[in-house]
Design a protein around this motif. Structure first.
Motif, PDB file in Angstrom:
ATOM      1  N   PHE A   1       0.842  -1.195   0.000  1.00 15.49           N
ATOM      2  CA  PHE A   1       0.000   0.000   0.000  1.00 15.49           C
ATOM      3  C   PHE A   1       0.881   1.250   0.000  1.00 15.49           C
ATOM      4  CE2 PHE A   1      -2.924  -3.168   1.803  1.00 15.49           C
ATOM      5  CZ  PHE A   1      -4.066  -2.900   1.061  1.00 15.49           C
TER       6      PHE A   1
ATOM      7  N   THR B   1      -5.192   3.493  -4.293  1.00 19.13           N
ATOM      8  CA  THR B   1      -6.607   3.855  -4.374  1.00 19.13           C
ATOM      9  C   THR B   1      -7.282   3.695  -3.010  1.00 19.13           C
ATOM     10  OG1 THR B   1      -6.678   1.647  -5.352  1.00 19.13           O
ATOM     11  CG2 THR B   1      -7.099   3.482  -6.802  1.00 19.13           C
ATOM     12  N   GLY B   2      -8.543   4.065  -2.929  1.00 16.65           N
ATOM     13  CA  GLY B   2      -9.323   3.886  -1.710  1.00 16.65           C
ATOM     14  C   GLY B   2      -8.714   4.643  -0.549  1.00 16.65           C
TER      15      GLY B   2
ATOM     16  N   ALA C   1      -1.388  -0.283  -7.914  1.00 12.29           N
ATOM     17  CA  ALA C   1      -1.391  -1.754  -7.995  1.00 12.29           C
ATOM     18  C   ALA C   1      -2.815  -2.321  -7.979  1.00 12.29           C
ATOM     19  CB  ALA C   1      -0.567  -2.315  -6.854  1.00 12.29           C
ATOM     20  N   ASP C   2      -2.875  -3.648  -7.936  1.00 11.39           N
ATOM     21  CA  ASP C   2      -4.120  -4.379  -8.184  1.00 11.39           C
ATOM     22  C   ASP C   2      -5.097  -4.345  -7.013  1.00 11.39           C
ATOM     23  OD1 ASP C   2      -2.876  -5.116 -10.608  1.00 11.39           O
ATOM     24  OD2 ASP C   2      -1.639  -6.496  -9.437  1.00 11.39           O
ATOM     25  N   TYR C   3      -6.220  -5.003  -7.207  1.00 13.44           N
ATOM     26  CA  TYR C   3      -7.286  -4.980  -6.210  1.00 13.44           C
ATOM     27  C   TYR C   3      -7.601  -6.393  -5.728  1.00 13.44           C
ATOM     28  CZ  TYR C   3     -12.115  -4.489  -4.487  1.00 13.44           C
ATOM     29  OH  TYR C   3     -13.249  -4.555  -3.724  1.00 13.44           O
ATOM     30  N   GLY C   4      -7.450  -6.572  -4.454  1.00 18.88           N
ATOM     31  CA  GLY C   4      -7.770  -7.869  -3.871  1.00 18.88           C
ATOM     32  C   GLY C   4      -7.899  -7.739  -2.373  1.00 18.88           C
ATOM     33  N   ALA C   5      -8.075  -8.877  -1.736  1.00 17.15           N
ATOM     34  CA  ALA C   5      -8.183  -8.892  -0.281  1.00 17.15           C
ATOM     35  C   ALA C   5      -7.609 -10.215   0.192  1.00 17.15           C
ATOM     36  CB  ALA C   5      -9.650  -8.787   0.124  1.00 17.15           C
TER      37      ALA C   5
ATOM     38  N   GLU D   1      -9.135 -12.412   1.399  1.00 13.99           N
ATOM     39  CA  GLU D   1     -10.115 -13.422   0.995  1.00 13.99           C
ATOM     40  C   GLU D   1      -9.895 -13.885  -0.440  1.00 13.99           C
ATOM     41  OE1 GLU D   1     -10.702 -10.685   2.685  1.00 13.99           O
ATOM     42  OE2 GLU D   1     -12.387 -10.916   4.062  1.00 13.99           O
TER      43      GLU D   1
ATOM     44  N   PHE E   1      -9.663  -1.636 -12.166  1.00 17.24           N
ATOM     45  CA  PHE E   1      -9.193  -3.018 -12.056  1.00 17.24           C
ATOM     46  C   PHE E   1     -10.073  -3.907 -12.917  1.00 17.24           C
ATOM     47  CE2 PHE E   1      -8.729  -0.536  -8.216  1.00 17.24           C
ATOM     48  CZ  PHE E   1      -7.347  -0.480  -8.149  1.00 17.24           C
TER      49      PHE E   1
ATOM     50  N   LEU F   1     -17.809  -9.108   0.514  1.00 18.33           N
ATOM     51  CA  LEU F   1     -16.483  -8.616   0.879  1.00 18.33           C
ATOM     52  C   LEU F   1     -16.559  -7.308   1.659  1.00 18.33           C
ATOM     53  CD1 LEU F   1     -13.508  -9.336   0.411  1.00 18.33           C
ATOM     54  CD2 LEU F   1     -13.569  -7.994  -1.679  1.00 18.33           C
TER      55      LEU F   1
ATOM     56  N   PHE G   1     -12.383   1.342  -7.306  1.00 22.18           N
ATOM     57  CA  PHE G   1     -12.662   1.093  -5.896  1.00 22.18           C
ATOM     58  C   PHE G   1     -13.290   2.362  -5.313  1.00 22.18           C
ATOM     59  CE2 PHE G   1     -11.732   1.265  -1.418  1.00 22.18           C
ATOM     60  CZ  PHE G   1     -12.011  -0.027  -1.001  1.00 22.18           C
TER      61      PHE G   1
ATOM     62  N   ARG H   1     -14.639   1.092   1.415  1.00 18.61           N
ATOM     63  CA  ARG H   1     -14.835  -0.111   2.220  1.00 18.61           C
ATOM     64  C   ARG H   1     -16.162   0.094   2.942  1.00 18.61           C
ATOM     65  NH1 ARG H   1     -12.486  -4.681   2.998  1.00 18.61           N
ATOM     66  NH2 ARG H   1     -13.386  -5.684   4.795  1.00 18.61           N
TER      67      ARG H   1
ATOM     68  N   LYS I   1      -3.849  -0.542   6.969  1.00 22.87           N
ATOM     69  CA  LYS I   1      -4.637   0.566   6.444  1.00 22.87           C
ATOM     70  C   LYS I   1      -5.205   1.302   7.652  1.00 22.87           C
ATOM     71  CE  LYS I   1      -6.784  -2.686   4.025  1.00 22.87           C
ATOM     72  NZ  LYS I   1      -5.742  -3.672   4.177  1.00 22.87           N
TER      73      LYS I   1
HETATM   74  P1  AMP Z   1      -7.059  -7.119   3.831  1.00 23.87           P
HETATM   75  O1  AMP Z   1      -8.242  -7.490   4.631  1.00 23.87           O
HETATM   76  O2  AMP Z   1      -5.938  -6.627   4.633  1.00 23.87           O
HETATM   77  O3  AMP Z   1      -6.698  -8.174   2.890  1.00 23.87           O
HETATM   78  O4  AMP Z   1      -7.515  -5.856   2.973  1.00 23.87           O
HETATM   79  C1  AMP Z   1      -8.412  -6.005   1.913  1.00 23.87           C
HETATM   80  C2  AMP Z   1      -9.113  -4.719   1.654  1.00 23.87           C
HETATM   81  O5  AMP Z   1      -8.173  -3.708   1.261  1.00 23.87           O
HETATM   82  C3  AMP Z   1     -10.088  -4.791   0.504  1.00 23.87           C
HETATM   83  O6  AMP Z   1     -11.308  -5.386   0.859  1.00 23.87           O
HETATM   84  C4  AMP Z   1     -10.216  -3.319   0.158  1.00 23.87           C
HETATM   85  O7  AMP Z   1     -11.103  -2.671   1.032  1.00 23.87           O
HETATM   86  C5  AMP Z   1      -8.793  -2.813   0.370  1.00 23.87           C
HETATM   87  N1  AMP Z   1      -8.073  -2.842  -0.917  1.00 23.87           N
HETATM   88  C6  AMP Z   1      -7.389  -3.841  -1.469  1.00 23.87           C
HETATM   89  N2  AMP Z   1      -6.921  -3.517  -2.672  1.00 23.87           N
HETATM   90  C7  AMP Z   1      -7.318  -2.257  -2.918  1.00 23.87           C
HETATM   91  C8  AMP Z   1      -7.171  -1.345  -3.987  1.00 23.87           C
HETATM   92  N3  AMP Z   1      -6.472  -1.626  -5.079  1.00 23.87           N
HETATM   93  N4  AMP Z   1      -7.737  -0.130  -3.851  1.00 23.87           N
HETATM   94  C9  AMP Z   1      -8.412   0.195  -2.743  1.00 23.87           C
HETATM   95  N5  AMP Z   1      -8.582  -0.604  -1.707  1.00 23.87           N
HETATM   96  C10 AMP Z   1      -8.062  -1.825  -1.785  1.00 23.87           C
END
Ligand code: AMP
Length: 573
Positions: free
Chosen positions: A221, A304-305, A326-330, A332, A350, A401, A419, A422, A544
């Protein structure tokens, strides 16, 4: 290590594969769901919902309910306690990820498996290939501010750590980084040290030692990069002296770090002098990254976010270097890759990879929070906002999510998502509705006033104080220097006025919401919050700042309350 030509990534082949998948996103989604349900149809969870071997989207949606993490928790707990019957997945789960949990106050457990690791590599390779087309890099290194967290065993003996730690510690991660010619400039001991501060110092030192080879400066991040260079501002002289003497300063105590660093540190007065002079020549650290790492092609990380508030500072440190989001994921699972690297971070999107999970989207009704029926990946509409629902190979079925995304366009037939935030609502007392984005805009507006006195907002969060009648919004600020009471009062009024939501403004006028309160925090308060999450098992890489601290988040609330130095109430209404 030298990368053999055949081990190098072939970006054209990766792009071609992605183009094929995205051209046929609808079909790929159906096949992916079929595969997930076939592999896991005999699990306790899916049997319970009576799918009876059906694998089509309609049966899936009518039998299996939408759920949140709370619904899955008892199942995940049993897995963590060592039950090895097929509970959520056909193949046993052997690793647990801890999501950063900054929004809930405690990390959540989620399953991690080889498929998630494969998805991670697919996402990395996809976005890298698109990036490399615009910003090609040669053989070199990446100064990556990445950190493994503490790993431990669950009651049932499963390995548990943050998702990033689970990824970084796998050999596949290193092979992929080598294939992408962006191996980390620091040795493993630095990435995996449990002392994050010492680890950061060593990351900086390794970056400086290999400065000519560094082509990319990155972190999971954006916060991680800003945090690193804020630290650099205070430590640069120590770093220079270490390079001059070829010896790590005595403040770094961890033996594994000392041993690892002794292998890369040699006395180099020439390099030390050069860095020293470069630092002296900078004005307020503008362009420090470009100056110190002259072969850097771009800066990379999620921007982002909740990372947007750090962009201003990041641009300052970056000078003219491009920022690539960078990309978008979690933890999960992954969702999409940034395949338009040239877009500024504020506009990053994304593209969903249709073979890594089955995705559904709950439309959000404009201007309200009423939900409707979820729709499929290829049915989403440009310009609309949705809450994202994930079904994947790691045992999550119709899992909400908690993120809100907006469809900005399509890449072939797969949507490109922006994005948004949250969860949808962050601050709400009665009819007012303010999201994370609204808070960010309000803070930006008020922070502009602070610039008059050359003071910056280092970090911020918010909350609702219901102990007053009526309840009111509280904004917490840590600022970089001293600002006059008059100016801070003005900032407080500006914050109050900047929440433009009609529900908020009318409630303020009618005094059904009390005057907004700005609380100024002691320097280092957000560092204490980060430390607290790290103690809970979170990794600095995944940190975050929680943008809203609820009453259940006792410890963080306590840290905030104990560190307030001044407070102001708005007189804007
Ligand atoms: P974590 O639970 O630590 O894996 O964080 C996942 C969360 O980080 C996601 O559900 C988003 O809310 C946020 N996140 C992940 N990737 C991005 C992104 N590219 N831009 C904005 N928020 C993100």
């Amino acid at each position: 290590m030298l990368v053999k030509m055949e081990d190098r990534l072939d970006p054209d082949a990766v792009i071609e594969e992605f183009e094929a998948l995205s051209r046929d996103a609808g079909r790929v989604q159906k096949e992916t769901l079929k595969k997930i349900l076939e592999e896991n149809g005999e699990t306790e969870y899916l049997l319970k919902w009576g799918l009876d071997g059906k694998t089509d989207p309609d049966s899936f949606k009518s039998c299996v309910p939408l759920v949140t993490h709370e619904d899955f928790e008892p199942y995940i707990q049993r897995i963590a306690h060592g039950e090895n019957s097929p509970i959520l997945t056909g193949k046993p789960i052997t690793t647990i990820s801890l999501s950063s949990g900054t929004s809930q106050g405690k990390p959540k457990f989620v399953p991690f498996n080889d498929e998630l690791l494969e998805n991670t590599m697919q996402i990395y390779k996809t976005s890298f290939s698109f990036r490399n087309r615009e910003y090609p890099i040669g053989n070199g290194k990446a100064l990556q501010f990445i950190y493994g967290s503490r790993q431990f065993k669950t009651k049932g003996g499963l390995a548990a750590g943050t998702a990033t730690t689970n990824v970084y510690s796998d050999e596949k991660f290193k092979t992929t980084m080598r294939a992408m010619q962006t191996s980390c400039s620091s040795p493993d001991e630095v990435i995996f040290s449990t002392n994050c501060e010492e680890s950061l110092y060593c990351h900086l030192l390794c970056g400086l030692i290999f400065r000519d080879q560094v082509q990319v400066v990155s972190s999971t991040f954006a916060h991680g990069i800003v945090h690193a260079f804020r630290t650099f501002e205070g430590k640069w002289e120590d770093l220079v002296s270490d390079i001059r003497r070829g010896e790590l300063c005595s403040q770094i105590k961890t033996p594994s770090l000392r041993t690892a660093m002794s292998k890369v540190l040699n006395p180099d007065p020439g390099l030390a002098n050069m860095i020293y002079n470069k630092c002296l020549g900078l004005s307020n650290w503008y362009g420090v990254i470009q100056e110190l790492f002259p072969n850097t092609k771009y800066i990379y990380g999620i921007m982002t976010g909740s990372m947007e508030p750090y962009l201003k500072k990041l641009r300052h440190y970056a000078g003219n270097l491009p920022l690539l989001s960078a990309d978008y994921g979690a933890s999960e699972g992954w969702i999409g890759a940034n395949v338009n690297p040239k877009l500024p971070p504020e506009f990053a999107t994304f593209a969903v990879l249709p073979n890594i999970g089955y995705f559904e989207f709950i439309p959000l009704k404009e201007d309200s929070n009423v939900e409707r029926q979820p729709i499929g990946l290829t049915e989403v509409k440009i310009g609309k906002e949705y809450e994202i629902v994930v079904t994947n190979f790691a045992g999550l079925y119709r899992y909400r999510l908690g993120d809100v995304v907006k469809v900005k366009g399509f890449h072939n037939s797969t949507p490109e998502l922006q994005f948004i935030c949250r969860g949808n609502l962050l601050l709400t007392i009665n009819i007012d509705k303010n999201t994370e984005k609204d808070l960010q805009l309000a803070v930006e507006a008020a922070a502009r006033l602070l610039e008059e006195e050359k003071v910056e907002v280092v970090d911020f969060t918010s909350g609702i104080d219901s102990s007053t009648e009526p309840a009111h919004y509280v904004i917490y600020w840590e600022i970089s220097g001293e600002a006059s009471d008059e100016l801070l009062k003005e900032c407080c009024n500006c914050l109050d006025k900047s929440f433009v939501d009609a529900g908020y403004a009318s409630s303020r006028k009618l005094s059904t919401i009390g005057a907004l309160e700005l609380r100024i925090l002691k320097k280092g308060t957000f560092h204490k919050i980060l430390d607290h999450f790290v103690e809970l098992g979170a990794a600095v890489s995944q940190f975050k700042t929680p943008r809203c601290v609820g009453t259940k988040n006792h410890t963080v609330l306590q840290i905030l309350r104990n560190n307030v130095v001044k407070n102001y109430f708005s007189s804007a209404f």
